[in-house]
Design an enzyme around this catalytic site. Structure first.
Site, short mmCIF file in Angstrom:
data_model
loop_
_atom_site.label_atom_id
_atom_site.label_comp_id
_atom_site.label_asym_id
_atom_site.label_seq_id
_atom_site.Cartn_x
_atom_site.Cartn_y
_atom_site.Cartn_z
N HIS A 284 0.87 -1.17 0.04
CA HIS A 284 0.15 -0.10 0.12
C HIS A 284 0.79 1.32 -0.05
O HIS A 284 2.20 1.25 0.13
CB HIS A 284 -0.91 0.04 1.16
CG HIS A 284 -0.39 0.11 2.48
ND1 HIS A 284 -0.05 -1.01 3.44
CD2 HIS A 284 0.11 1.02 3.14
CE1 HIS A 284 0.38 -0.50 4.59
NE2 HIS A 284 0.82 0.65 4.26
N ARG B 27 -1.64 10.99 4.39
CA ARG B 27 -2.40 11.66 5.56
C ARG B 27 -3.25 12.61 4.78
O ARG B 27 -3.05 13.27 4.09
CB ARG B 27 -1.27 12.25 6.46
CG ARG B 27 -0.18 11.39 7.04
CD ARG B 27 0.78 12.11 8.02
NE ARG B 27 1.66 11.52 8.57
CZ ARG B 27 2.88 10.83 8.09
NH1 ARG B 27 3.30 11.05 6.92
NH2 ARG B 27 3.49 10.10 8.76
N GLU C 255 -3.79 3.73 1.78
CA GLU C 255 -4.03 3.68 3.30
C GLU C 255 -4.14 5.15 3.35
O GLU C 255 -3.23 5.95 3.28
CB GLU C 255 -2.62 3.18 4.14
CG GLU C 255 -3.11 3.52 5.60
CD GLU C 255 -1.80 3.10 6.25
OE1 GLU C 255 -1.52 3.86 7.21
OE2 GLU C 255 -1.01 2.09 6.02
N ASN D 207 -5.26 11.55 11.08
CA ASN D 207 -4.63 11.70 12.71
C ASN D 207 -6.00 12.74 13.17
O ASN D 207 -6.19 13.98 12.51
CB ASN D 207 -3.38 12.49 12.95
CG ASN D 207 -2.27 11.53 12.08
OD1 ASN D 207 -2.31 10.59 12.99
ND2 ASN D 207 -1.83 11.75 11.02
N HIS E 205 3.44 11.65 -7.32
CA HIS E 205 1.82 11.37 -7.69
C HIS E 205 1.54 9.98 -7.70
O HIS E 205 2.69 8.94 -7.52
CB HIS E 205 1.61 11.83 -9.06
CG HIS E 205 2.13 11.24 -10.28
ND1 HIS E 205 3.29 11.66 -10.48
CD2 HIS E 205 2.08 9.96 -10.93
CE1 HIS E 205 3.93 11.10 -11.58
NE2 HIS E 205 3.12 10.10 -11.74
N GLU F 41 -2.04 10.66 -11.23
CA GLU F 41 -1.90 10.66 -12.75
C GLU F 41 -2.85 9.50 -13.11
O GLU F 41 -2.67 8.22 -12.85
CB GLU F 41 -0.39 10.27 -13.24
CG GLU F 41 -0.13 10.37 -14.50
CD GLU F 41 1.21 9.87 -15.09
OE1 GLU F 41 1.48 10.24 -16.32
OE2 GLU F 41 1.96 9.46 -14.17
#
Length: 128
Positions: free
Chosen positions: A5, A9, A56, A60, A74, A122
């Protein structure tokens, strides 16, 4: 070995999950809260984690935005109908900031989309 993965964030998990599922056509594969350390992870993708790499999305709880910096490039996604997909993305409120067309000096058709947190995606047309 294989890539499992890529972690991004995000400042608003619901907004990001909605973008990746409704606009980009991914599926929410799993989601989990960690109350002790105040974060939530959501995994999205085009198929099961056992078969391909996924994203993922890390939220937070006390952070609503991040400095993008200049190291990130990208995410690349292969698509069959880039023109139709870009039209659909725009109709759903997505930002196609580089319209579909051949890459400079080549024949491969690409486009660039920006997610709600500003991450670049992209799109690369792959026939067949």
């Amino acid at each position: 070995m294989r890539i499992l993965h890529t972690m991004l964030r995000v400042g608003d998990l619901d907004r990001s999950v909605e973008f990746y599922t409704k606009v980009m056509g991914m599926t929410l594969l799993r989601q989990a809260d960690n109350e002790q350390y105040r974060y939530t992870l959501a995994f999205v993708g085009y198929g099961p984690e056992s078969e391909q790499a996924v994203l993922e999305l890390t939220y937070n709880w006390d952070t609503s935005e991040y400095d993008m910096g200049n190291a990130y490039g990208h995410i690349a996604i292969g698509v069959e109908d880039i023109y139709g997909l870009c039209e659909q993305i725009e109709q759903n409120g997505g930002d196609v900031y580089r319209k579909p067309g051949p890459v400079l000096g080549g024949k491969t058709v690409i486009a660039f989309v920006r997610d709600p947190d500003g991450y670049a995606i992209e799109l690369i047309e792959r026939k067949g």
